[in-house]
Write an enzyme that holds these catalytic residues in place. Structure first.
Site: not given
Length: 241
Positions: A126, A163
């Site tokens: 984006r 993560e």
């Protein structure tokens, strides 16, 4: 370049009350507002008008930039996407609002024009939406920072932690030169891993990072702590409450 967090809150909860996510507006010392997390196209339009009107009144009273309430009220928040527990900040509704989209670009352009910036680096994906119009307006080149195996030429890459596991961000060799001044653009900063990797990648080839810029920040994830000395400029802070 430090933004100021306002302590004022405006709350709107049209019946029936949906789940909410707060938007604390920090650019230009704007007040906070809590936005409904999920709205139909009709309710979104009605709510946005009411919320924008309330925020604009508060901004005007405080002598603040009246464009920010329009931008904040155009961002939709979708709960449990892409997985349960995630409050997704959906900028597609901002992009549908031509005035809010233009205001967003204009604020960044006003901040960076005439500052000797020759590189606008956009983070996939984006950052590719906001970066090119900013680059054109300030007379800089746009450099895409891409995910692995997306660029066809010789690349330089930087790894960052997720993560679970790691990922990389890449740019073309020769896209930037030592001594150039750059800003890094993305729509949102969350954990800050991708932006931090983009900073390291550009600094490795001798580029000066003037600032990182995002439309939205999720402060509870402490992403700005990973940016080191690079300043961060944001328009809307989403405060889950």
């Amino acid at each position: 370049m430090q933004s100021i967090v306002s302590s004022h809150h405006l709350c709107f909860a049209p019946p029936p009350p949906p789940p909410v996510l707060g938007h604390r507006l920090i650019c230009h010392s704007l007040p906070s507002i809590r936005l409904p997390s999920h709205r139909s196209p009709t309710s979104l339009r009605l709510f946005s008008c009411a919320a924008e009107s309330e925020m604009a009144a508060a901004a005007k009273e405080d002598g603040q930039d009246l464009r920010i309430p329009k931008i904040a009220s155009s961002i939709r928040v979708i709960p449990d996407f892409p997985k349960p527990g995630i409050m997704f900040q959906d900028i597609t509704t901002l992009l549908l609002d031509t005035e809010a989209f233009k205001d967003t670009i204009d604020i960044f352009v006003e901040r960076y024009k005439g500052k000797g910036i020759s590189v606008v680096a956009g983070v996939e994906a984006r950052g590719f939406i906001f970066g090119p119009p900013i680059a054109l307006a300030i007379g800089a080149k746009f450099v895409p920072m891409r995910k692995p195996k997306k660029l066809p030429g010789k690349v330089i890459s930087e790894e960052y932690s997720l993560e679970y596991g790691t990922d990389k961000i890449e740019m073309h060799v020769g896209a930037v030169e030592p001594g150039e001044r750059a800003i890094i653009i993305d729509d949102l900063i969350a954990t800050g891993g991708t932006l931090a990797a983009a900073i390291r990648l550009l600094e490795r080839v001798g580029v000066k990072i003037v600032e990182c810029a995002c439309v939205i920040e999720l402060p509870e994830l402490n992403g700005r702590e990973k940016l080191g000395e690079a300043p961060l400029f944001i328009l809307v802070t989403s405060d889950a409450a």
